[in-house]
Design an enzyme around this catalytic site. Structure first.
Site, mmCIF file in Angstrom:
data_model
loop_
_atom_site.group_PDB
_atom_site.id
_atom_site.type_symbol
_atom_site.label_atom_id
_atom_site.label_comp_id
_atom_site.label_asym_id
_atom_site.label_seq_id
_atom_site.Cartn_x
_atom_site.Cartn_y
_atom_site.Cartn_z
ATOM 1 N N LEU B 70 0.828 -1.214 0.000
ATOM 2 C CA LEU B 70 0.000 0.000 0.000
ATOM 3 C C LEU B 70 0.860 1.261 0.000
ATOM 4 C CD1 LEU B 70 -2.924 -1.077 2.358
ATOM 5 C CD2 LEU B 70 -2.839 -1.078 -0.143
ATOM 6 N N ASN B 101 7.475 -2.898 3.626
ATOM 7 C CA ASN B 101 8.613 -2.199 3.011
ATOM 8 C C ASN B 101 8.257 -0.757 2.636
ATOM 9 O OD1 ASN B 101 6.922 -3.136 0.986
ATOM 10 N ND2 ASN B 101 8.563 -3.407 -0.510
ATOM 11 N N ASP B 159 9.690 -8.628 3.097
ATOM 12 C CA ASP B 159 9.380 -8.740 1.667
ATOM 13 C C ASP B 159 9.983 -7.629 0.810
ATOM 14 O OD1 ASP B 159 7.933 -10.027 -0.535
ATOM 15 O OD2 ASP B 159 6.972 -8.078 -0.659
ATOM 16 N N HIS B 239 4.755 -15.506 -2.749
ATOM 17 C CA HIS B 239 4.843 -15.528 -4.219
ATOM 18 C C HIS B 239 5.770 -16.585 -4.828
ATOM 19 C CE1 HIS B 239 8.359 -13.128 -3.270
ATOM 20 N NE2 HIS B 239 7.675 -12.014 -3.060
ATOM 21 N N ASN B 285 9.372 -9.150 -9.609
ATOM 22 C CA ASN B 285 10.226 -10.052 -8.849
ATOM 23 C C ASN B 285 9.379 -10.785 -7.824
ATOM 24 O OD1 ASN B 285 12.402 -11.339 -7.736
ATOM 25 N ND2 ASN B 285 13.099 -9.578 -6.536
ATOM 26 N N ASP B 312 0.375 -9.700 -4.587
ATOM 27 C CA ASP B 312 1.660 -8.971 -4.614
ATOM 28 C C ASP B 312 1.480 -7.652 -5.383
ATOM 29 O OD1 ASP B 312 4.245 -8.188 -4.163
ATOM 30 O OD2 ASP B 312 5.169 -9.679 -5.478
ATOM 31 N N HIS B 316 3.329 1.338 -8.916
ATOM 32 C CA HIS B 316 4.433 2.282 -9.118
ATOM 33 C C HIS B 316 3.936 3.509 -9.867
ATOM 34 C CE1 HIS B 316 7.756 -0.017 -7.548
ATOM 35 N NE2 HIS B 316 7.344 -1.091 -8.196
#
Lengths: 337, 438
Positions: B70, B101, B159, B239, B285, B312, B316
């Site tokens: 988020l 992250n 992650d 994932h 990834n 996942d 961006h």
């Protein structure tokens, strides 16, 4: 910056090669050779013959691209490719603008796009681009309204180099069909190797790639290539690889490969992969020795071979100008523009 | 909750936790499931319920996403809790587990409190934060896992980065046992992926891009499974993307090791060939892999080797993707395309519809265990939270930048028509998304 004004007496290209039809030509950009047909490559060769004729004149110039602007932008150092494109553009009377972008200016974000849009706004017709990132010319081709020529992108492609390599082979050997071409060196990181593999396969040559196993991609063998690459033979033993070859092409070894642990020592590379007289003796008599340059003296090719009778390394450089003239002509000289 | 009751009528109700798949009506009241039963037989209430007609539609528990980004705090240009939860609601999700992250990362109570507070004030669905394994996600010392648990995290993960130090991972699996929360591993042996841009293979070779071999994922998955066996800790593999990883999880489960796993919709539907032409929206990834991997992942889902489907979702900003492939950010915006992508697999006969819903509801609830499981997430049993998704399995829509609510328009599906469209999402008895509503 502006080239000399066209002089009286130099006939236009059409007078030199009057009967060539360029109808087989389908490209607006030259990004890779993976989508070139045999007919297109043949056409490039025939036009290159005409360009060589122009270059043999006392006044090495034709007005073909008069009023057109060719911009070269190199994000990576280069001497011969850049000089070769510049000479080619000038020989066709194009305006040439050279932009040097330091590698340090490649930062994340829209900087490349900004640069490209600026060049477009300046009115360029053809953009010749070298970049350390594979695929960067594709971004350019998608985002700007110019013909893009890939002058080398990362480990991906270097189409004009492969074309000049093939042109040199053709002028020495007559034709490429069925010829055995061995490419020796750092195949994994080589854009020259990839473009040659595509071009040579399209022209019917048999390609063998050879190098230390750590510098050979695991996925060029037919069983793992999944149809993504043309069929090539992968061989890590150089003595076996050159057996009966028509052409032995050495690639430049980036010396930092040793630091990354891909090679135990350069000394060992020289011992197993250098093109020496003894190794060359296994190839066909009169086999051509090639190298895209710049040569690391005494590493990829032994000095006596590099300067010996089989070497066509300098001829490659000379042919480079004519091939690039042909490419610029096909992109900007036709009626489309 | 003081919302009006809602009666959903005429739909095909699928609730894998109750093994239900039939035409049923569903009555929601006071934020919980009040009744479910035969069409037209709902008990009458003092206040007339709002009626939602779901004829030809599927009615199921709201989806739970075990894995999304988020981006708040720190990367609000990519996504916020406000936009991310709205994108989630649009995708049929009612619960999002958000990865830590962020900047600062979720390695302290203060940041977890901030996210929970933001979600309450600006979010439209449930946000369950995941805390860091290590302080600052640096992979050196353990984060304060106990206090994070008290603050409300539902698991731990670094992650985006693997825990490269095996000793630290061992300690994380041991220490987390005290709070019965899963340790979620991003499996990647970085000495094998350094500089990598896509799956290692023929396409990467052709494109001249450095590859990331499946083995880089598999060797860390194998390590973490061994550590789970050693410690008895709860391991969840984020994932997983390769046939080899599926096999590792299968064997670990056969041996009774406490491991669960998730897979993303993009790894189930897209291959490395999507990168052809250097589409940075296909840069992710772990990377998109091969048909062989997809087949193994699907088989893993069918067998229950893979417990959950997680998006996942990695939004961006345009600038992060509009650049050279090697400089572009990794990640796919996935909350809104998940259902449509998965319905493609249903329509191709690869997966049963009920199975897909199970892996989006009861599956992830089981992975979370603990309080979320006890409070009835992922099912429509009477008394469970009134989290419901209604979707049209045949509804077609075109994925375009304008069609996405998320700030992240970065999906390789732009320009693709998907079949499978959420009609309405209800969270806690309140309609939080309705197709066509402003």
């Amino acid at each position: 910056m502006r080239p000399m004004v066209q002089r009286e007496g130099a006939p236009p290209l059409s007078e030199t090669i009057p009967e060539i039809s360029t109808s087989v030509w389908k490209h607006n950009h030259i990004l890779d050779l993976d989508d070139f047909t045999r007919e297109e490559i043949e056409l490039i060769f025939v036009i290159t013959d005409g360009m060589k004729e122009i270059l043999s004149r006392e006044i090495k110039r034709a007005p073909t691209l008069r009023g057109k602007t060719v911009v070269t932008i190199f994000f990576e150092p280069s001497t011969r490719t850049r000089a070769s494109f510049e000479l080619a553009a000038r020989a066709l009377t194009a305006d040439v603008l050279n932009i040097t972008a330091s590698t340090s200016s490649i930062v994340k974000g829209e900087s490349l796009l900004d640069t490209l849009r600026t060049i477009q706004a300046l009115g360029a017709d053809v953009l010749v681009m070298r970049h350390s990132q594979s695929g960067a010319p594709y971004l350019a081709a998608r985002q700007v309204n110019m013909s893009v020529v890939n002058a080398g992108d990362g480990a991906h492609a270097h189409p004009s180099q492969a074309l000049l390599d093939m042109y040199t082979m053709r002028s020495r050997l007559g034709h490429l069909e069925g010829r055995k071409v061995v490419i020796i060196g750092d195949i994994l990181h080589s854009r020259v190797a990839r473009s040659n593999i595509w071009g040579l396969s399209t022209m019917g040559a048999e390609v063998v790639v050879c190098g230390p196993p750590t510098l050979l991609p695991l996925y060029m063998n037919e069983d793992r290539a999944g149809g993504q690459l043309p069929r090539v033979t992968v061989e890590s033993n150089a003595d076996k690889a050159v057996e009966g070859a028509d052409v032995v092409m050495a690639l430049r070894l980036q010396l930092e490969r040793q630091e990354k642990g891909l090679l135990p020592a350069v000394r060992e590379y020289v011992r197993y992969y250098q093109i020496t007289q003894e190794r060359l003796a296994r190839a066909k008599p009169g086999a051509l020795v090639m190298h895209p340059g710049p040569v690391n003296e005494g590493i990829e090719v032994s000095p006596e071979v590099s300067h010996g009778a089989n070497s066509v390394i300098e001829e490659q450089v000379t042919n480079g100008v004519a091939v690039r003239m042909a490419l610029l002509y096909l992109l900007a000289g036709g009626k489309k523009h | 909750m003081s919302n009006n009751p809602i009666l959903i009528t005429g739909g095909r109700l699928i609730d894998p936790a109750q093994k239900l798949d039939k035409k049923m009506d569903l009555l929601l009241k006071d934020g919980h499931v009040f009744w479910l039963g035969e069409e037209g037989k709902a008990p009458s209430l003092p206040e007339a319920p709002t009626i939602l007609t779901a004829r030809g539609k599927v009615v199921c528990p709201g989806f739970i996403d075990l894995h999304c980004h988020l981006r708040e705090p720190g990367f609000e240009e990519k996504e916020t809790i406000a936009t991310g939860t709205r994108a989630g609601a649009r995708g049929g999700f009612t619960t999002l587990c958000c990865m830590p992250n962020t900047n600062p990362p979720l390695d302290s109570r203060a940041v977890v409190d901030y996210v929970i507070q933001k979600a309450r004030s600006e979010g439209v669905i449930r946000v369950l934060p995941i805390g860091c394994i290590s302080q600052g996600r640096r992979g050196e010392g353990l984060a304060e896992m106990g206090e994070l648990a008290e603050a409300g995290v539902v698991g731990y993960s670094d992650d985006g980065a693997p825990v490269s130090n095996a000793r630290l991972m061992r300690h994380a699996l041991e220490y987390s046992r005290g709070w019965k929360l899963p340790v979620i591993s991003h499996c990647e042996e970085i000495s094998l992926t350094e500089g990598g841009q896509m799956n290692e293979g023929a396409v990467a070779t052709r494109l001249g891009l450095k590859g990331m071999p499946a083995e880089a994922e598999e060797c860390m998955a194998a390590r973490d499974i061994a550590l789970a066996r050693l410690t008895g800790g709860r391991l969840h593999l984020a994932h997983i993307s390769s046939a080899g990883s599926v096999e590792l999880v299968r064997r670990a489960k056969e041996k009774g090791i406490s491991v669960t796993a998730e897979v993303t919709p993009h790894h189930l539907t897209l291959t490395e060939e999507k990168v052809m032409g250097y589409d940075t929206n296909a840069k992710v990834n772990p990377p998109l892999r091969t048909r062989t991997d997809i087949a193994a992942l699907l088989q893993g889902l069918r067998e229950g080797v893979i417990d959950a489907i997680a998006t996942d979702h990695a939004p961006h900003a345009a600038v992060d993707k509009m650049c050279e492939f090697g400089l572009a950010a990794f990640g796919i915006s996935g909350l809104e395309t998940a259902l449509g992508s998965l319905m493609t697999l249903v329509n191709q006969g690869e997966l049963e519809l009920g199975l897909v819903i199970a892996r989006l509801t009861s599956g992830p609830a089981g992975v979370l265990g603990g309080i979320p499981m006890k409070s009835g997430l992922g099912t429509l049993k009477v008394g469970s939270p009134a989290d419901v998704t209604i979707f049209d399995p045949k509804g077609e829509w075109l994925v375009s930048e304008a069609s996405l609510i998320s700030k992240g328009k970065n999906t390789p599906l732009l320009g693709t028509k998907l079949k499978g469209k959420v009609i309405a999402t209800i969270f806690g008895g309140r309609v939080v998304y309705k197709e066509g509503a402003p």
